[in-house]
Design a protein around this motif. Structure first.
Motif, PDB file in Angstrom:
ATOM      1  N   CYS A   1       0.847  -1.190   0.000  1.00  0.00           N
ATOM      2  CA  CYS A   1       0.000   0.000   0.000  1.00  0.00           C
ATOM      3  C   CYS A   1       0.884   1.243   0.000  1.00  0.00           C
ATOM      4  N   TYR A   2       0.358   2.310  -0.569  1.00  0.00           N
ATOM      5  CA  TYR A   2       1.051   3.591  -0.592  1.00  0.00           C
ATOM      6  C   TYR A   2       0.645   4.485   0.574  1.00  0.00           C
ATOM      7  N   SER A   3      -0.632   4.424   0.947  1.00  0.00           N
ATOM      8  CA  SER A   3      -1.138   5.339   1.972  1.00  0.00           C
ATOM      9  C   SER A   3      -0.534   5.020   3.329  1.00  0.00           C
ATOM     10  N   PRO A   4      -0.293   6.041   4.165  1.00  0.00           N
ATOM     11  CA  PRO A   4       0.154   5.791   5.537  1.00  0.00           C
ATOM     12  C   PRO A   4      -0.881   4.974   6.287  1.00  0.00           C
ATOM     13  N   ALA A   5      -0.426   4.146   7.199  1.00  0.00           N
ATOM     14  CA  ALA A   5      -1.337   3.269   7.930  1.00  0.00           C
ATOM     15  C   ALA A   5      -2.219   4.035   8.902  1.00  0.00           C
ATOM     16  N   GLY A   6      -1.807   5.234   9.300  1.00  0.00           N
ATOM     17  CA  GLY A   6      -2.597   5.993  10.268  1.00  0.00           C
ATOM     18  C   GLY A   6      -2.697   5.234  11.578  1.00  0.00           C
ATOM     19  N   ASP A   7      -3.901   5.101  12.103  1.00  0.00           N
ATOM     20  CA  ASP A   7      -4.077   4.370  13.356  1.00  0.00           C
ATOM     21  C   ASP A   7      -4.367   2.891  13.127  1.00  0.00           C
ATOM     22  N   LYS A   8      -4.215   2.426  11.895  1.00  0.00           N
ATOM     23  CA  LYS A   8      -4.464   1.019  11.571  1.00  0.00           C
ATOM     24  C   LYS A   8      -3.159   0.226  11.636  1.00  0.00           C
ATOM     25  N   THR A   9      -3.292  -1.071  11.813  1.00  0.00           N
ATOM     26  CA  THR A   9      -2.155  -1.981  11.814  1.00  0.00           C
ATOM     27  C   THR A   9      -2.041  -2.655  10.460  1.00  0.00           C
ATOM     28  N   ILE A  10      -0.839  -2.682   9.906  1.00  0.00           N
ATOM     29  CA  ILE A  10      -0.617  -3.398   8.650  1.00  0.00           C
ATOM     30  C   ILE A  10      -0.405  -4.863   8.984  1.00  0.00           C
ATOM     31  N   TRP A  11      -1.231  -5.716   8.383  1.00  0.00           N
ATOM     32  CA  TRP A  11      -1.161  -7.149   8.644  1.00  0.00           C
ATOM     33  C   TRP A  11      -0.308  -7.863   7.600  1.00  0.00           C
ATOM     34  N   GLY A  12       0.325  -8.947   8.021  1.00  0.00           N
ATOM     35  CA  GLY A  12       1.045  -9.823   7.116  1.00  0.00           C
ATOM     36  C   GLY A  12       1.177 -11.188   7.738  1.00  0.00           C
ATOM     37  N   PRO A  13       1.497 -12.212   6.926  1.00  0.00           N
ATOM     38  CA  PRO A  13       1.712 -13.535   7.507  1.00  0.00           C
ATOM     39  C   PRO A  13       2.912 -13.557   8.447  1.00  0.00           C
ATOM     40  N   SER A  14       3.929 -12.746   8.121  1.00  0.00           N
ATOM     41  CA  SER A  14       5.123 -12.604   8.964  1.00  0.00           C
ATOM     42  C   SER A  14       5.581 -11.156   8.908  1.00  0.00           C
ATOM     43  N   ALA A  15       6.388 -10.766   9.873  1.00  0.00           N
ATOM     44  CA  ALA A  15       6.865  -9.379   9.948  1.00  0.00           C
ATOM     45  C   ALA A  15       8.095  -9.206   9.065  1.00  0.00           C
ATOM     46  N   VAL A  16       7.869  -9.263   7.741  1.00  0.00           N
ATOM     47  CA  VAL A  16       8.947  -9.143   6.757  1.00  0.00           C
ATOM     48  C   VAL A  16       8.705  -7.878   5.939  1.00  0.00           C
TER      49      VAL A  16
END
Length: 357
Positions: free
Chosen positions: A108-123
């Motif tokens: 994603c390009y937009s800042p996450a703001g107060d949301k958490t970016i999810w992923g299968p792993s923290a890579v």
């Protein structure tokens, strides 16, 4: 002899021809993800122009993540009446419309703001340089429920089906990719485990929409990155999804970080056609080929000599929404196309990763 203008039926959908408009990030929604007049016009113009089936741009199903600028959303029931306006307009011109459902994850390009970016792993993402938080089992279940509710809302709003976006590095795709999925639990490791989140997501969707509602997927044939998913792994995932009841498969490939020679910026015609052909030979469900479909005669020959059911186009239909109508009228010149840059601008709107998103 098969032609591109044959009426076909996929999972009960009666489609007027074999042309699909592949999902395209148009960026025409408002800042809350609601449709605008420009978005309505975009889809109505495509329906008027003769394409049989339109797959929308990637549509957010959850308030767990930040919207991209102009991204479509169907996060709750407040969107329903607006999307009914869209589906009615498309149906009035004899076309079908499928809502593509997606989680962005770290792509994603937009800042996450107060949301958490999810992923299968923290890579950290190679192209977008964002590092997600590894999802808990509870968050995986939340993602699956959000997909399921998005599909149910789509059904209620008159969409002819939904497509689950499992390609191009968005969140579901990340679970399949060894580079980004380094989990040691039941969602990581073998391809069976890396596919588990996708299989469960499909089952959650199917439970909500029922056995007869069309559910399609878009999947990478390969990731074309180091430690990416291979074609053999793609075949395994597709076979399992067919066993579970998936209705059709659109075959694409690549990440934003894939080399241009291997990914969506290839110059040759039909660059995922070989993978689509192999899958069509192996699987008892319709397979749709996307990527570089611009030449009418080449597409016709491909459809006639393979088991592939339909051809999907994007960039040519941005340039010429009435392309299919032109071809049907006898003008079979090759499709015009906008420039093939990873990030291009059309009428002042930035498009993410690829027009064939």
């Amino acid at each position: 002899m098969k032609t591109l203008f044959d009426p076909i039926t996929i999972a009960g959908m009666k489609l007027k021809n074999r042309f699909f408009r592949s999902a395209t990030y148009d960026g025409f929604s408002d800042d809350k993800g609601h449709p605008t007049a420009r978005l309505y016009k975009t889809y109505e113009d495509l329906a008027k122009g003769g394409v049989g089936t339109i797959i929308t741009g990637l549509t957010s199903v959850s308030d767990a993540e930040q919207l991209e600028s102009g991204q479509m959303s169907f996060r709750d029931d407040s969107f329903s009446a607006e999307y009914r306006t869209m589906t009615d307009a498309v149906h009035n011109h004899g076309a079908a419309i499928i809502l593509q459902l997606a989680f962005l994850g770290s792509q994603c390009y937009s800042p996450a703001g107060d949301k958490t970016i999810w992923g299968p792993s923290a890579v950290k993402d190679v192209a977008f340089e964002k590092t997600p938080r590894e999802m808990s089992r509870e968050e995986i279940a939340r993602m699956q429920e959000d997909f399921a509710m998005g599909a149910l809302r789509a059904k209620q709003a008159g969409f002819d089906g939904v497509q689950l976006h499992m390609a191009h590095g968005y969140l579901l795709s990340r679970f399949l990719t060894p580079y980004y999925n380094r989990r040691s639990d039941e969602y990581g490791g073998s391809i069976e485990n890396r596919g588990r989140a996708l299989f469960e997501t499909y089952c959650a969707v199917r439970e909500k929409v029922g056995p007869a509602y069309p559910v399609l997927i878009k999947i990478n044939s390969e990731d074309f990155i180091e430690q990416g998913m291979t074609f053999d792994e793609c075949r395994f995932v597709c076979r399992r999804l067919v066993e579970l009841g998936i209705d059709a498969i659109e075959v694409s490939g690549g990440y934003a970080s894939s080399p241009p020679s291997a990914g969506p910026c290839r110059k040759e015609e039909g660059y995922f056609g070989s993978s689509a052909e192999h899958l069509a030979q192996e699987l008892p469900v319709p397979v749709i080929a996307v990527g570089g479909n611009r030449d009418f005669d080449a597409m016709t020959e491909f459809i006639q000599h393979t088991g592939v059911t339909a051809a999907s186009l994007s960039r040519p239909l941005i340039r010429e929404p009435n392309l299919v109508e032109r071809w049907q009228g006898g003008d079979r010149r090759r499709a015009l196309c906008i420039s093939c840059n990873r990030c291009f601008k059309l009428n002042g709107t930035a498009c993410v990763f690829s027009a064939e998103a």
